[in-house]
Design a protein around this motif. Structure first.
Motif, PDB file in Angstrom:
ATOM      1  N   LYS A 195     -10.863   3.165   2.071  1.00 26.38           N
ATOM      2  CA  LYS A 195     -11.300   2.542   0.825  1.00 26.38           C
ATOM      3  C   LYS A 195     -11.569   1.071   1.084  1.00 26.38           C
ATOM      4  O   LYS A 195     -10.957   0.446   1.949  1.00 26.38           O
ATOM      5  N   VAL A 196     -12.508   0.516   0.315  1.00 25.47           N
ATOM      6  CA  VAL A 196     -12.853  -0.900   0.410  1.00 25.47           C
ATOM      7  C   VAL A 196     -12.076  -1.648  -0.661  1.00 25.47           C
ATOM      8  O   VAL A 196     -12.128  -1.282  -1.843  1.00 25.47           O
ATOM      9  N   VAL A 197     -11.342  -2.686  -0.252  1.00 25.31           N
ATOM     10  CA  VAL A 197     -10.505  -3.437  -1.192  1.00 25.31           C
ATOM     11  C   VAL A 197     -10.795  -4.929  -1.062  1.00 25.31           C
ATOM     12  O   VAL A 197     -11.447  -5.381  -0.112  1.00 25.31           O
ATOM     13  N   ASP A 198     -10.276  -5.687  -2.013  1.00 23.81           N
ATOM     14  CA  ASP A 198     -10.424  -7.138  -2.011  1.00 23.81           C
ATOM     15  C   ASP A 198      -9.579  -7.742  -0.891  1.00 23.81           C
ATOM     16  O   ASP A 198      -8.381  -7.495  -0.804  1.00 23.81           O
ATOM     17  N   GLY A 199     -10.233  -8.542  -0.044  1.00 27.24           N
ATOM     18  CA  GLY A 199      -9.522  -9.186   1.050  1.00 27.24           C
ATOM     19  C   GLY A 199      -9.181 -10.638   0.773  1.00 27.24           C
ATOM     20  O   GLY A 199      -8.627 -11.322   1.632  1.00 27.24           O
ATOM     21  N   GLY A 200      -9.461 -11.112  -0.461  1.00 30.48           N
ATOM     22  CA  GLY A 200      -9.190 -12.505  -0.809  1.00 30.48           C
ATOM     23  C   GLY A 200     -10.304 -13.428  -0.352  1.00 30.48           C
ATOM     24  O   GLY A 200     -11.026 -13.140   0.604  1.00 30.48           O
ATOM     25  N   GLU A 201     -10.440 -14.548  -1.048  1.00 31.17           N
ATOM     26  CA  GLU A 201     -11.462 -15.554  -0.736  1.00 31.17           C
ATOM     27  C   GLU A 201     -12.855 -14.941  -0.692  1.00 31.17           C
ATOM     28  O   GLU A 201     -13.672 -15.240   0.186  1.00 31.17           O
ATOM     29  N   HIS A 202     -13.123 -14.058  -1.671  1.00 29.58           N
ATOM     30  CA  HIS A 202     -14.437 -13.421  -1.829  1.00 29.58           C
ATOM     31  C   HIS A 202     -14.820 -12.582  -0.607  1.00 29.58           C
ATOM     32  O   HIS A 202     -16.005 -12.407  -0.323  1.00 29.58           O
ATOM     33  N   ASP A 261     -13.024  -6.418  15.957  1.00 30.52           N
ATOM     34  CA  ASP A 261     -12.201  -7.349  16.741  1.00 30.52           C
ATOM     35  C   ASP A 261     -10.974  -7.829  15.968  1.00 30.52           C
ATOM     36  O   ASP A 261     -10.037  -8.365  16.561  1.00 30.52           O
ATOM     37  N   HIS A 262     -10.991  -7.639  14.654  1.00 30.65           N
ATOM     38  CA  HIS A 262      -9.885  -8.108  13.809  1.00 30.65           C
ATOM     39  C   HIS A 262      -9.106  -6.948  13.194  1.00 30.65           C
ATOM     40  O   HIS A 262      -8.366  -7.143  12.225  1.00 30.65           O
ATOM     41  N   LEU A 263      -9.289  -5.742  13.738  1.00 30.02           N
ATOM     42  CA  LEU A 263      -8.588  -4.573  13.203  1.00 30.02           C
ATOM     43  C   LEU A 263      -7.096  -4.674  13.512  1.00 30.02           C
ATOM     44  O   LEU A 263      -6.696  -5.049  14.614  1.00 30.02           O
ATOM     45  N   GLN A 264      -6.268  -4.340  12.524  1.00 28.30           N
ATOM     46  CA  GLN A 264      -4.811  -4.367  12.668  1.00 28.30           C
ATOM     47  C   GLN A 264      -4.223  -3.036  12.203  1.00 28.30           C
ATOM     48  O   GLN A 264      -4.806  -2.352  11.346  1.00 28.30           O
ATOM     49  N   SER A 265      -3.068  -2.671  12.772  1.00 33.41           N
ATOM     50  CA  SER A 265      -2.430  -1.418  12.381  1.00 33.41           C
ATOM     51  C   SER A 265      -0.919  -1.580  12.389  1.00 33.41           C
ATOM     52  O   SER A 265      -0.365  -2.387  13.136  1.00 33.41           O
ATOM     53  N   HIS A 266      -0.250  -0.810  11.537  1.00 30.20           N
ATOM     54  CA  HIS A 266       1.206  -0.797  11.517  1.00 30.20           C
ATOM     55  C   HIS A 266       1.698   0.534  10.963  1.00 30.20           C
ATOM     56  O   HIS A 266       0.972   1.227  10.236  1.00 30.20           O
ATOM     57  N   LEU A 267       2.919   0.894  11.327  1.00 34.82           N
ATOM     58  CA  LEU A 267       3.533   2.140  10.879  1.00 34.82           C
ATOM     59  C   LEU A 267       4.575   1.832   9.823  1.00 34.82           C
ATOM     60  O   LEU A 267       5.490   1.034  10.042  1.00 34.82           O
ATOM     61  N   THR A 268       4.430   2.448   8.648  1.00 35.88           N
ATOM     62  CA  THR A 268       5.350   2.196   7.545  1.00 35.88           C
ATOM     63  C   THR A 268       6.639   2.980   7.736  1.00 35.88           C
ATOM     64  O   THR A 268       6.728   3.900   8.563  1.00 35.88           O
ATOM     65  N   GLN A 269       7.650   2.650   6.948  1.00 38.01           N
ATOM     66  CA  GLN A 269       8.951   3.320   7.056  1.00 38.01           C
ATOM     67  C   GLN A 269       8.873   4.794   6.668  1.00 38.01           C
ATOM     68  O   GLN A 269       9.679   5.600   7.119  1.00 38.01           O
ATOM     69  N   ASP A 270       7.908   5.147   5.821  1.00 41.43           N
ATOM     70  CA  ASP A 270       7.776   6.553   5.428  1.00 41.43           C
ATOM     71  C   ASP A 270       6.816   7.323   6.335  1.00 41.43           C
ATOM     72  O   ASP A 270       6.409   8.432   6.027  1.00 41.43           O
ATOM     73  N   GLY A 271       6.438   6.718   7.490  1.00 42.66           N
ATOM     74  CA  GLY A 271       5.687   7.448   8.499  1.00 42.66           C
ATOM     75  C   GLY A 271       4.192   7.488   8.322  1.00 42.66           C
ATOM     76  O   GLY A 271       3.535   8.411   8.815  1.00 42.66           O
ATOM     77  N   HIS A 272       3.621   6.500   7.653  1.00 49.09           N
ATOM     78  CA  HIS A 272       2.167   6.429   7.508  1.00 49.09           C
ATOM     79  C   HIS A 272       1.619   5.304   8.374  1.00 49.09           C
ATOM     80  O   HIS A 272       2.152   4.187   8.376  1.00 49.09           O
ATOM     81  N   LEU A 273       0.560   5.623   9.111  1.00 48.88           N
ATOM     82  CA  LEU A 273      -0.130   4.599   9.892  1.00 48.88           C
ATOM     83  C   LEU A 273      -1.137   3.911   8.980  1.00 48.88           C
ATOM     84  O   LEU A 273      -2.057   4.553   8.472  1.00 48.88           O
ATOM     85  N   GLN A 274      -0.944   2.623   8.751  1.00 49.31           N
ATOM     86  CA  GLN A 274      -1.839   1.849   7.900  1.00 49.31           C
ATOM     87  C   GLN A 274      -2.748   0.994   8.782  1.00 49.31           C
ATOM     88  O   GLN A 274      -2.283   0.333   9.712  1.00 49.31           O
ATOM     89  N   ILE A 275      -4.037   1.028   8.504  1.00 48.21           N
ATOM     90  CA  ILE A 275      -5.030   0.296   9.289  1.00 48.21           C
ATOM     91  C   ILE A 275      -5.862  -0.571   8.349  1.00 48.21           C
ATOM     92  O   ILE A 275      -6.329  -0.092   7.304  1.00 48.21           O
ATOM     93  N   GLU A 276      -6.039  -1.831   8.712  1.00 49.27           N
ATOM     94  CA  GLU A 276      -6.847  -2.755   7.921  1.00 49.27           C
ATOM     95  C   GLU A 276      -7.813  -3.485   8.843  1.00 49.27           C
ATOM     96  O   GLU A 276      -7.460  -3.828   9.984  1.00 49.27           O
ATOM     97  N   VAL A 277      -9.011  -3.724   8.329  1.00 44.97           N
ATOM     98  CA  VAL A 277     -10.024  -4.413   9.126  1.00 44.97           C
ATOM     99  C   VAL A 277     -11.025  -5.079   8.172  1.00 44.97           C
ATOM    100  O   VAL A 277     -11.426  -4.489   7.163  1.00 44.97           O
ATOM    101  N   PRO A 278     -11.416  -6.331   8.438  1.00 49.37           N
ATOM    102  CA  PRO A 278     -12.413  -7.003   7.590  1.00 49.37           C
ATOM    103  C   PRO A 278     -13.731  -6.235   7.580  1.00 49.37           C
ATOM    104  O   PRO A 278     -14.133  -5.641   8.586  1.00 49.37           O
TER     105      PRO A 278
END
Length: 286
Positions: A195-202, A261-278
């Motif tokens: 999904k596309v979400v607001d990343g702040g600063e327009h 080049d700015h993609l980031q990922s982390h694993l939550t405590q409930d076992g979901h891999l979350q990925i964010e990228v501009p």
């Protein structure tokens, strides 16, 4: 919450040869359906080569439809003690069967055939396209077996999305103008739930999520190969004879405007891999 590193690889369109680090350690980023036109080293050996699309052929591996599902199950096995020319890999029902003869240094010794049988997980054998199994031996004596998987839930979501293409309000966040060469419906309905979400600063960013509760952080690898996002989960088992590794792969092509080049990922405590990228909206060239 555990932050995970992102491994990146880019190959130029004219790069047709393997290098020592072309596909990461142990060919983990090698896709036999899309990379098999490259010049392989002489020590690389196919066991079951990818089947090519034939004219008038009705049944084509999902992995050959570039792309449709982007899921596969992989087995790795050290075969240093075996003769690569004797290896056979087949699927019978829910069993993956690997046969090979051991190497003997004495000419008068008869090679001993051994068999390794994997009871495939339910999520694999129910979706496996067994007719298009691929296997090969790498230069460092690893047998790799890739089984393409049919994700019927994704297929259903994709067909529903495509049938409503003229009313696809869910694609509007990707921009008023969208690159006609990219399949936004396939991406939007993928298992990554983007999904596309607001990343702040327009600015905007893509958010994606995968359930990975059966994997520890150190057994998850996130990679970007050109514009392909690849997630693999690893299981390792040992016995007196073998070191076995099995992997579950999910991949998806990211849309134009994704700042990988700015993609980031982390694993939550409930076992979901979350990925964010501009994400930057596609702007057509005049």
């Amino acid at each position: 919450m555990s932050s995970l590193p992102v491994h990146r690889y880019r190959r130029g369109s004219n790069d047709k040869k393997f290098t020592s680090d072309t596909f990461g350690n142990d060919f983990e980023l090698f896709d036999p359906w899309t990379d098999n036109n490259l010049s392989t080293p002489t020590s690389f050996r196919w066991i079951n080569q990818p089947k090519r699309k034939k004219e008038h052929e009705d049944k084509i591996a999902p992995a050959l439809l570039s792309p449709t599902y982007g899921e596969k199950f992989r087995v790795k096995l050290d075969i240093s003690c075996f003769d690569p020319e004797t290896i056979k890999t087949t699927i019978e029902g829910r069993l993956l069967i690997i046969e090979a003869k051991k190497k003997h240094h004495h000419s008068n010794s008869e090679n001993t055939k051994e068999q390794k049988i994997y009871d495939l997980p339910e999520t694999v054998y129910e979706h496996a396209d067994a007719d298009h199994l691929v296997s090969y031996v790498t230069p460092n004596n690893l047998l790799i077996v890739d089984i393409p998987l049919c994700n019927r839930e994704h297929e259903q979501r994709y067909l529903q999305s495509s049938s409503k293409a003229s009313h696809s309000h869910h694609l509007l966040p990707y921009g008023q103008y969208r690159d006609q060469s990219f399949n936004y419906h396939h991406f939007h309905t993928s298992a990554f739930a983007p999904k596309v979400v607001d990343g702040g600063e327009h600015k905007r960013k893509l958010q994606m999520s995968l359930p990975m509760k059966n994997y520890r952080p150190e057994h998850i690898k996130v990679s970007v190969k050109n514009n392909d996002l690849i997630v693999q989960g690893e299981h390792i088992s040992k016995d007196n004879q073998y070191l076995e590794k099995t992997y579950f792969y999910r991949s998806v092509i990211l849309p134009p405007g994704t700042q990988t080049d700015h993609l980031q990922s982390h694993l939550t405590q409930d076992g979901h891999l979350q990925i964010e990228v501009p994400f930057i909206e596609y702007i057509p060239k005049n």
